[in-house]
Motif scaffolding. Structure first.
Motif, PDB file in Angstrom:
ATOM      1  N   TRP A 253      43.643  25.105  19.801  1.00 20.68           N
ATOM      2  CA  TRP A 253      43.275  25.852  21.003  1.00 20.68           C
ATOM      3  C   TRP A 253      43.000  27.314  20.719  1.00 20.68           C
ATOM      4  O   TRP A 253      43.617  27.915  19.847  1.00 20.68           O
ATOM      5  CB  TRP A 253      44.420  25.783  22.027  1.00 20.68           C
ATOM      6  N   LEU A 254      42.098  27.850  21.497  1.00 17.23           N
ATOM      7  CA  LEU A 254      41.826  29.279  21.446  1.00 17.23           C
ATOM      8  C   LEU A 254      42.185  29.883  22.802  1.00 17.23           C
ATOM      9  O   LEU A 254      41.678  29.452  23.843  1.00 17.23           O
ATOM     10  CB  LEU A 254      40.348  29.527  21.147  1.00 17.23           C
ATOM     11  N   LEU A 255      43.076  30.870  22.761  1.00 21.99           N
ATOM     12  CA  LEU A 255      43.474  31.548  24.007  1.00 21.99           C
ATOM     13  C   LEU A 255      42.434  32.590  24.374  1.00 21.99           C
ATOM     14  O   LEU A 255      42.016  33.386  23.532  1.00 21.99           O
ATOM     15  CB  LEU A 255      44.813  32.254  23.776  1.00 21.99           C
ATOM     16  N   GLN A 256      41.980  32.587  25.611  1.00 22.37           N
ATOM     17  CA  GLN A 256      41.131  33.680  26.070  1.00 22.37           C
ATOM     18  C   GLN A 256      41.703  34.284  27.341  1.00 22.37           C
ATOM     19  O   GLN A 256      42.189  33.566  28.208  1.00 22.37           O
ATOM     20  CB  GLN A 256      39.702  33.205  26.290  1.00 22.37           C
ATOM     21  N   GLY A 257      41.612  35.602  27.421  1.00 24.21           N
ATOM     22  CA  GLY A 257      42.190  36.312  28.567  1.00 24.21           C
ATOM     23  C   GLY A 257      41.192  36.459  29.705  1.00 24.21           C
ATOM     24  O   GLY A 257      41.179  37.475  30.374  1.00 24.21           O
ATOM     25  N   THR A 258      40.375  35.434  29.918  1.00 25.15           N
ATOM     26  CA  THR A 258      39.387  35.463  31.009  1.00 25.15           C
ATOM     27  C   THR A 258      40.091  35.699  32.346  1.00 25.15           C
ATOM     28  O   THR A 258      41.076  35.036  32.649  1.00 25.15           O
ATOM     29  CB  THR A 258      38.689  34.090  31.101  1.00 25.15           C
ATOM     30  N   LEU A 259      39.556  36.610  33.143  1.00 29.94           N
ATOM     31  CA  LEU A 259      40.123  36.857  34.473  1.00 29.94           C
ATOM     32  C   LEU A 259      39.202  36.293  35.558  1.00 29.94           C
ATOM     33  O   LEU A 259      38.044  35.982  35.307  1.00 29.94           O
ATOM     34  CB  LEU A 259      40.307  38.351  34.735  1.00 29.94           C
ATOM     35  N   TYR A 260      39.713  36.263  36.764  1.00 27.94           N
ATOM     36  CA  TYR A 260      38.963  35.693  37.872  1.00 27.94           C
ATOM     37  C   TYR A 260      37.617  36.394  38.128  1.00 27.94           C
ATOM     38  O   TYR A 260      36.624  35.728  38.422  1.00 27.94           O
ATOM     39  CB  TYR A 260      39.833  35.661  39.136  1.00 27.94           C
ATOM     40  N   PRO A 261      37.556  37.739  38.005  1.00 24.67           N
ATOM     41  CA  PRO A 261      36.242  38.369  38.190  1.00 24.67           C
ATOM     42  C   PRO A 261      35.168  37.818  37.242  1.00 24.67           C
ATOM     43  O   PRO A 261      34.007  37.724  37.620  1.00 24.67           O
ATOM     44  CB  PRO A 261      36.515  39.852  37.918  1.00 24.67           C
ATOM     45  N   ASP A 262      35.565  37.446  36.006  1.00 30.65           N
ATOM     46  CA  ASP A 262      34.576  36.849  35.087  1.00 30.65           C
ATOM     47  C   ASP A 262      34.149  35.483  35.608  1.00 30.65           C
ATOM     48  O   ASP A 262      32.989  35.087  35.480  1.00 30.65           O
ATOM     49  CB  ASP A 262      35.166  36.651  33.678  1.00 30.65           C
ATOM     50  N   VAL A 263      35.118  34.750  36.153  1.00 26.81           N
ATOM     51  CA  VAL A 263      34.812  33.423  36.696  1.00 26.81           C
ATOM     52  C   VAL A 263      33.873  33.585  37.900  1.00 26.81           C
ATOM     53  O   VAL A 263      32.859  32.899  38.013  1.00 26.81           O
ATOM     54  CB  VAL A 263      36.112  32.699  37.129  1.00 26.81           C
ATOM     55  N   ILE A 264      34.216  34.535  38.763  1.00 26.49           N
ATOM     56  CA  ILE A 264      33.381  34.802  39.937  1.00 26.49           C
ATOM     57  C   ILE A 264      31.967  35.153  39.491  1.00 26.49           C
ATOM     58  O   ILE A 264      30.982  34.660  40.034  1.00 26.49           O
ATOM     59  CB  ILE A 264      33.955  35.983  40.765  1.00 26.49           C
ATOM     60  N   GLU A 265      31.888  36.004  38.484  1.00 29.21           N
ATOM     61  CA  GLU A 265      30.586  36.436  37.975  1.00 29.21           C
ATOM     62  C   GLU A 265      29.744  35.210  37.589  1.00 29.21           C
ATOM     63  O   GLU A 265      28.559  35.159  37.859  1.00 29.21           O
ATOM     64  CB  GLU A 265      30.834  37.366  36.786  1.00 29.21           C
ATOM     65  N   SER A 266      30.402  34.204  37.012  1.00 28.90           N
ATOM     66  CA  SER A 266      29.627  33.051  36.569  1.00 28.90           C
ATOM     67  C   SER A 266      29.334  32.062  37.695  1.00 28.90           C
ATOM     68  O   SER A 266      28.370  31.306  37.599  1.00 28.90           O
ATOM     69  CB  SER A 266      30.339  32.356  35.399  1.00 28.90           C
ATOM     70  N   ILE A 267      30.134  32.049  38.771  1.00 26.57           N
ATOM     71  CA  ILE A 267      29.867  31.061  39.819  1.00 26.57           C
ATOM     72  C   ILE A 267      29.237  31.657  41.069  1.00 26.57           C
ATOM     73  O   ILE A 267      28.729  30.925  41.901  1.00 26.57           O
ATOM     74  CB  ILE A 267      31.139  30.302  40.268  1.00 26.57           C
ATOM     75  N   SER A 268      29.281  32.998  41.212  1.00 24.17           N
ATOM     76  CA  SER A 268      28.860  33.537  42.499  1.00 24.17           C
ATOM     77  C   SER A 268      27.355  33.409  42.687  1.00 24.17           C
ATOM     78  O   SER A 268      26.602  33.242  41.734  1.00 24.17           O
ATOM     79  CB  SER A 268      29.302  34.985  42.649  1.00 24.17           C
ATOM     80  N   PHE A 269      26.968  33.483  43.943  1.00 28.49           N
ATOM     81  CA  PHE A 269      25.566  33.319  44.303  1.00 28.49           C
ATOM     82  C   PHE A 269      24.791  34.535  43.806  1.00 28.49           C
ATOM     83  O   PHE A 269      25.129  35.665  44.127  1.00 28.49           O
ATOM     84  CB  PHE A 269      25.439  33.183  45.813  1.00 28.49           C
ATOM     85  N   LYS A 270      23.782  34.296  42.990  1.00 25.80           N
ATOM     86  CA  LYS A 270      23.032  35.412  42.417  1.00 25.80           C
ATOM     87  C   LYS A 270      21.950  35.878  43.382  1.00 25.80           C
ATOM     88  O   LYS A 270      20.952  35.214  43.580  1.00 25.80           O
ATOM     89  CB  LYS A 270      22.388  35.023  41.082  1.00 25.80           C
ATOM     90  N   GLY A 271      22.193  37.008  43.980  1.00 25.17           N
ATOM     91  CA  GLY A 271      21.170  37.635  44.815  1.00 25.17           C
ATOM     92  C   GLY A 271      20.174  38.338  43.909  1.00 25.17           C
ATOM     93  O   GLY A 271      20.067  38.020  42.731  1.00 25.17           O
ATOM     94  N   PRO A 272      19.468  39.298  44.467  1.00 23.00           N
ATOM     95  CA  PRO A 272      18.456  39.969  43.655  1.00 23.00           C
ATOM     96  C   PRO A 272      19.029  40.956  42.635  1.00 23.00           C
ATOM     97  O   PRO A 272      18.295  41.444  41.799  1.00 23.00           O
ATOM     98  CB  PRO A 272      17.613  40.709  44.703  1.00 23.00           C
TER      99      PRO A 272
END
Ligand code: XMP
Length: 522
Positions: free
Chosen positions: A329-348
């Motif tokens: 396993w590789l531990l990563q300190g990903t936080l929720y804002p990074d997750v949001i960045e990848s799932i949020s609706f991309k506006g302009p």
């Protein structure tokens, strides 16, 4: 749980944060999320704002099934207009885009005109709110009534006559709406009846159990640490869960703060008991950075070299300790804002600067990813850190970019330039701490400029380098304000830097906010 549907507003993540601060678990999903694919039933739904107008041909719309869920719904700004658009109201362009503070009057009901809607219970007759919109409601949908109005927006807040459906024109999620969090609290706690069981005390036990289950009896995990809050908290959490089966690696890339590697060693290994290897790869990094001025190039070189050094170290560990089983396993300190960045609706809105950190590590290494912080916001990580007995001085630490001082040296990076900047950075932060200002500032650092200025020292003219100081206050680093220092503190910092560091004869203070500037200079 509250479901937040994101229509691409720059504030969407703040709605999630405010709910979490109220100890109510909230998850953000793109507005295109199909309700039947959700797999869980929320206690309530919040529709975010958006850069779009509901009548634009390409504007995003919510799955109409959301209105069949039979749970309370709150529409914020575009979310209000989306409710109107779906349920038969009308939306119109404002004469002027409204941006800034406004006062909302809360409508009174009942025979004695004394009661207010549950959404505004206990909030007084009027309050200051933040507006940011180009459209507004021209007529509410049938069966809705007005629960609040402003001078320019007669339908600033509406509610359904029978169902818990609400729309508000203002943004309760931003701190410029001082009582906004209370409005969100009325919705999530009182109207939706959400449990207030989202706390780090609850989280830590569950997460340790989850890590143990994932890693089994023998699974080994490695992870990079940087001395920052996220990687330290993640490392300590892994250590709590699986002890010495977790191994941390710190790569000294030659562009760290002064004495950083040694300090991390003391704190993580000696004080917190985490298995740690420090790899001094500064020569390799600095030789690859030689002559490079372009910031993106610097980021790329540091990112790629990091991967290379980390992988080599991991391979060494794997073969040296075969008896302990393979590293899986590789531990990563990903936080929720990074997750949001990848799932949020991309506006302009487009990405303005690429932030290369340890991306790319996985494809080569064939390790599985473990991300114990991926549900958390930074302030939650800090609370978790305190709970895990990580010293307060570390938990409150300002962020430090992966490419380190390389993006704070505006010309080519050399060991000599790094050493000058390390000294300036150390003096600057030492004085900020001594003045008791460290915690009021979100990020402070020195920048070494690629120009020379004339000065005088004794009776000799000098021709030396310039340091710029930066200090910002920011909630999320998307926007930031420069920090107003008491003048005597700036004076002391400037005099120490010019007196104690050979090669610097001038100090400037950066008074640019973001936007139009960015936090870093590169
Ligand atoms: P900007 O300069 O984009 O910075 O306003 C916002 C925040 O991001 C940090 N930053 C970075 N962090 N790698 C990082 O890990 C990078 O390449 C990088 N560039 C900026 C910056 O320090 C601030 O906190």
């Amino acid at each position: 749980t509250i479901l937040i549907l994101d229509f691409g507003s720059q504030y969407s993540h703040l709605i999630t944060r405010r709910c979490r601060e109220l100890n109510v678990y909230a998850e953000l999903m793109p507005c295109t999320q199909k309700i039947k694919d959700l797999g869980w039933k929320p206690n309530g739904v919040i529709l975010s704002g958006s850069p779009y107008s509901v009548y634009d041909s390409d504007s995003p719309h919510v799955d109409p099934d959301v209105f069949e869920l039979d749970v309370p719904i709150l529409g914020i700004c575009y979310g209000l207009q989306e409710i109107a658009w779906n349920l038969g109201g009308t939306v119109a362009k404002c004469d002027h885009r409204e941006y800034g503070s406004a006062r909302i009057q809360i409508n009174k009901f009942g025979s004695d005109r004394a009661s207010v809607d549950a959404l505004f219970e206990g909030l007084g007759d009027e309050m200051e709110v933040w507006m940011s919109h180009g459209d507004q409601l021209a007529a509410p949908p049938p069966d809705f009534h007005i629960i609040g109005h402003t001078k320019s927006a007669p339908y600033a807040a509406i509610a359904h006559n029978a169902k818990p459906l609400y729309g508000i024109q203002f943004h309760p999620e931003v701190t410029h709406s001082p009582r906004g969090k209370e409005v969100i609290s009325r919705f999530v706690r009182n109207i939706c009846g959400c449990k207030t069981d989202w706390t780090m005390e609850e989280f830590v036990g569950k997460e340790i159990a989850r890590i143990r289950e994932i890693c089994g009896e023998t699974g080994r995990v490695i992870g990079a640490v940087s001395g920052g809050v996220d990687s330290t908290v993640a490392a300590k959490l892994m250590h709590e869960a699986i002890g010495d089966r977790f191994h941390a690696i710190m790569v000294d890339n030659g562009v760290l703060r002064r004495d950083e590697a040694a300090q991390v060693n003391v704190m993580l290994n000696k004080d917190l008991g985490v298995n740690l290897t420090i790899v001094d790869a500064s020569d390799l990094f600095l030789s690859r950075l030689e002559g490079v001025e372009d910031p993106e190039q610097k980021r790329k070189i540091i990112g790629n070299t990091f991967i290379h050094v980390f992988e080599a170290e991991a391979a060494k560990l794997d073969s040296a300790e075969v008896d302990k089983g393979k590293i899986e396993w590789l531990l990563q300190g990903t936080l929720y804002p990074d997750v949001i960045e990848s799932i949020s609706f991309k506006g302009p809105s487009a990405t303005i600067k690429t932030h290369h950190n340890v991306g790319g590590l996985l494809e080569d290494m064939r390790l599985k990813l473990i991300e114990p912080l991926r549900e958390l916001f930074k302030d939650e990580v800090r609370a978790l850190g305190r709970l895990l007995s990580i010293p307060a001085s570390l938990v409150q630490r300002h962020p430090f970019p992966g490419p380190g001082l390389a993006i704070r040296i505006l010309g080519p990076v050399t060991r000599a330039q790094v050493q000058i900047l390390q000294q300036a950075d150390a003096i600057y932060l030492e004085e900020i701490r001594a003045a008791g200002l460290y915690e009021r500032i979100s990020q402070a650092f020195a920048v070494l400029l690629p120009v020379r200025a004339v000065g005088v020292m004794g009776d000799r003219r000098t021709y030396e380098q310039v340091v710029a100081l930066r200090a910002v206050q920011s909630e999320d680093f998307m926007t930031a304000d420069w920090f107003v220092f008491p003048p005597d503190i700036l004076r002391r910092i400037s005099s120490r830097i010019t007196n104690e560091i050979a090669g610097i004869n001038r100090v400037t203070y950066d008074i640019t906010s973001k936007p139009p500037g960015t936090v870093e200079w590169l």
